[in-house]
Design an enzyme around this catalytic site. Structure first.
Site, short mmCIF file in Angstrom:
data_model
loop_
_atom_site.label_atom_id
_atom_site.label_comp_id
_atom_site.label_asym_id
_atom_site.label_seq_id
_atom_site.Cartn_x
_atom_site.Cartn_y
_atom_site.Cartn_z
N GLU A 24 0.95 -1.31 -0.13
CA GLU A 24 0.15 0.08 -0.10
C GLU A 24 0.93 0.97 -0.01
OE1 GLU A 24 -3.74 0.56 2.27
OE2 GLU A 24 -2.84 2.10 3.32
N TYR A 56 -6.68 6.91 -0.65
CA TYR A 56 -7.47 8.01 -1.00
C TYR A 56 -7.96 8.88 0.23
CZ TYR A 56 -10.85 9.70 -4.49
OH TYR A 56 -11.60 10.37 -5.50
N ASP A 176 -19.73 -7.63 11.54
CA ASP A 176 -18.82 -7.23 10.79
C ASP A 176 -18.92 -8.21 9.58
OD1 ASP A 176 -18.05 -4.79 12.09
OD2 ASP A 176 -16.37 -5.78 12.94
#
Length: 317
Positions: A24, A56, A176
């Site tokens: 990343e 982002y 979740d």
């Protein structure tokens, strides 16, 4: 009764996929940061990763810089970018335009995220803006469907987030898993986990997800555990405390070299435990720094298949 298919009668003819590797990156904020980033990009490129994700900012606050970085990765490197995209405080029309722009630039992987809603006093949230990552996945698939003839074999791979520990806003870990299952039903292809600090967190997530019917790959996101300040900050954000023993070891290190060796060893142990539990790959959160990430990769000794070069057609005689 139909006869068995060829794959049923020869189930061992398909090779097991190699372990996936990805990193990343985040868009630089200053010219100096940009120089450092591109040094990192070139170093990471030499390891032949399967893709690199580009983050982002909240509500697309660094959109132009992120798109610029994606474009450079596509045109100046051999790397395959995975573009992060957040949906909160963005309308359907705006998001459809962004997805179209990404596809036009050549992006074929999108990490669909809800994002953090801005809480600045006086902030007005646009009417009709999307609320959940599931909505964004469905929107991406709609844009993709309308452009099928243009994409042909370049279909879009959609990734989502998964949470080894309970999401801070979630009522339960079970909720979740239900959210992850809903993302899969909407068209998600794979998931990358948020950072975690204890081996059992990934294996428990994988077991709970599989029992619930989640079949997409769950790729563990692993951060080089070399900074006490970063560990403590992420522990606060995720609601999971890092290992006290690791914090003490890092804080008591004599110098940066010893601190890095301690942190790399702990990171490798965490990644190996995830691989032993059945992880299909490793996603390294680099924080735009390549040294520790490469140390982790070197110690893991993941086999990296050689990627073939461009096909050269022979001239007709």
């Amino acid at each position: 009764m139909s006869p068995p298919s060829l794959l049923q009668t020869h189930p061992t003819t398909i090779d097991t996929a190699p372990i996936a590797l990805s990193y990343e990156l985040f868009p630089p904020r200053t010219p100096a940061a940009a120089d450092n980033l591109w040094t990192t990009v070139r170093e990471l490129e030499s390891t032949n990763p399967d893709y690199v994700s580009v983050t982002y900012g909240a509500s697309g606050s660094n959109r132009d810089i992120a798109v610029g970085l994606l474009n450079r990765l596509l045109t100046e490197t051999t790397l395959r970018p995975l573009a992060h995209l957040t949906c909160v405080d963005n309308t359907v029309a705006d998001l459809a335009a962004i997805v179209t722009d990404l596809l036009d630039h050549g992006v074929r992987g999108i990490l669909a995220l809800r994002g953090d809603r801005l809480q600045t006093p006086g902030t007005v949230h646009p009417p009709g803006s999307l609320t959940y990552a599931q909505d964004l996945i469905e929107l991406i698939r709609q844009v993709e469907q309308r452009r099928t003839a243009l994409l042909c074999a370049g279909k879009v791979a959609i990734g989502v987030a998964a949470y080894p520990a309970k999401h801070p806003e979630s009522p339960s870990a079970e909720h979740d898993i239900e959210v992850l299952l809903a993302k899969q039903r909407s068209g998600a292809d794979f998931a990358i986990t948020q950072v975690f600090f204890h081996p059992a967190e990934y294996s428990n997530l994988l077991a709970r997800a599989r029992r619930a019917g989640v079949t997409i790959p769950l790729i563990p996101g692993v951060m080089p555990l070399i900074s006490v300040r970063r560990l403590q900050r992420l522990g606060t954000l995720t609601g999971v405390d890092p290992s006290p023993d690791l914090i003490r070891s890092l804080a008591g290190a004599q110098d940066d070299g010893e601190r890095r060796r301690i942190g790399v060893r702990a990171t490798v142990d965490l990644a190996r435990a995830a691989l032993d539990a059945g992880a299909p790959g490793i996603h390294l959160y680099t924080f735009n720094e390549h040294a520790a990430a490469l140390d982790v990769l070197d110690k893991l000794q993941l086999p990296r298949p050689a990627r073939p070069g461009p096909m050269r057609l022979q001239p007709a005689l």
